[in-house]
Design an enzyme around this catalytic site. Sequence first.
Site, short mmCIF file in Angstrom:
data_model
loop_
_atom_site.label_atom_id
_atom_site.label_comp_id
_atom_site.label_asym_id
_atom_site.label_seq_id
_atom_site.Cartn_x
_atom_site.Cartn_y
_atom_site.Cartn_z
N GLY A 277 26.61 4.57 -57.28
CA GLY A 277 27.24 4.75 -55.98
C GLY A 277 28.23 5.90 -56.01
N GLY A 278 29.51 5.57 -56.08
CA GLY A 278 30.59 6.55 -55.99
C GLY A 278 30.41 7.79 -56.86
N GLU B 2 24.98 -4.92 -50.23
CA GLU B 2 25.75 -4.67 -48.99
C GLU B 2 24.90 -4.99 -47.77
OE1 GLU B 2 26.86 -0.69 -50.10
OE2 GLU B 2 28.10 -1.53 -51.69
N GLY C 193 31.64 -0.78 -56.90
CA GLY C 193 32.77 -0.09 -56.28
C GLY C 193 34.13 -0.60 -56.74
N ASN D 181 23.00 6.41 -54.91
CA ASN D 181 23.04 5.75 -53.60
C ASN D 181 24.30 6.25 -52.90
OD1 ASN D 181 23.18 4.10 -51.39
ND2 ASN D 181 23.47 2.19 -52.53
N TRP D 182 24.10 7.13 -51.96
CA TRP D 182 25.25 7.74 -51.28
C TRP D 182 25.91 6.79 -50.28
CZ3 TRP D 182 22.93 13.28 -50.12
CH2 TRP D 182 22.98 14.03 -51.31
N LYS D 183 25.24 5.67 -49.99
CA LYS D 183 25.76 4.73 -48.99
C LYS D 183 26.09 5.50 -47.70
CE LYS D 183 27.07 1.75 -52.76
NZ LYS D 183 27.92 0.70 -53.31
N GLU E 66 22.39 -5.22 -59.93
CA GLU E 66 23.75 -4.82 -59.58
C GLU E 66 24.61 -6.07 -59.37
OE1 GLU E 66 23.78 -0.66 -57.69
OE2 GLU E 66 23.26 -2.05 -56.09
N HIS F 52 19.77 -4.07 -50.94
CA HIS F 52 21.08 -3.81 -51.56
C HIS F 52 22.04 -4.93 -51.17
CE1 HIS F 52 24.94 -2.01 -52.50
NE2 HIS F 52 24.28 -1.22 -53.34
N SER G 258 29.64 0.50 -60.80
CA SER G 258 30.68 1.29 -61.48
C SER G 258 30.14 2.07 -62.69
CB SER G 258 31.86 0.40 -61.86
OG SER G 258 32.47 -0.15 -60.69
P1 13P Z 1 29.31 2.04 -57.44
O1 13P Z 1 28.62 2.90 -58.48
O2 13P Z 1 30.17 2.82 -56.50
O3 13P Z 1 29.98 0.85 -58.07
O4 13P Z 1 28.14 1.44 -56.50
C1 13P Z 1 27.07 0.81 -57.10
C2 13P Z 1 26.02 0.57 -56.08
O5 13P Z 1 26.15 -0.29 -55.22
C3 13P Z 1 24.82 1.42 -56.09
O6 13P Z 1 23.85 0.94 -55.22
#
Ligand code: 13P
Length: 250
Positions: free
Chosen positions: A234-235, A96, A172, A9-11, A166, A94, A213
Amino acid sequence: MRTPFIAGNWKMNKTAAESAAFVAEVKAGLDAITGVDVAFCAPAINIPAVAEAVAGSKIGVGAQNMYFAESGAFTGECAPNMLTPYCQYVILGHSERRAYFGETDEGVNKKAKAALAHGLTPIICVGETLEQNEAGETNAFVSGQVKAALDGIPAAQIADLVIAYEPIWAIGTGKSATAEDADQIIGTAVRDTVAALYDADTAAKLRIQYGGSVKPHNIAAYMAMDNIDGALVGGASLQPSFIELVQNAI
Ligand code: 13P
């Protein structure tokens, strides 16, 4: 029986040009890893560029959101049939989007039904806040999110969707849930809930990801768990070491 599935997920990261360059960099490495499904979920504007960049590889493409209506006066939204020429997947609900953009369980349920009707695989996100976790409310809350998201979806379609657990406090933050805790919550709040809503066979077919994470060094521990079938990353999906992460998942 459940193929592992690692989705990035590149956000809100990378321009179209940066996305295409990144895919060019990791494509051969990811393609060489068999026995796992891999996808990148990009911001809507970059999806055509990502689809072009992954062409001819095993890498799938996903969106990070979608509206449930077919078309109409919904400024800023994308309809399912705008995604289907490029995407196989769509992340829905998600945390967010729930926290910053007012997404509700009811909306996630409508979006999941619309995605399935258009042949897109929804990746439905659930997960508790730190406060809920500390109050011992995780199982009840996550189970409720699962029930609401799946309301009215027939058993035959459960294998066509993915649920990502999640925990919000792990996103994050570098503070991941332990593999044992994640497996326990995924097993009870997600898979057992699906078994109770449908039946054990249907629940056994559902792919469930852990997210929060996930890094190259900790993915193997999650994948070793009975109920965890992959990760929503994510990251760590923004870096070339994502190849190593996927390698370590199988
Ligand atoms: P991180 O891997 O950066 O913690 O993000 C997780 C996430 O929200 C994937 O959708």
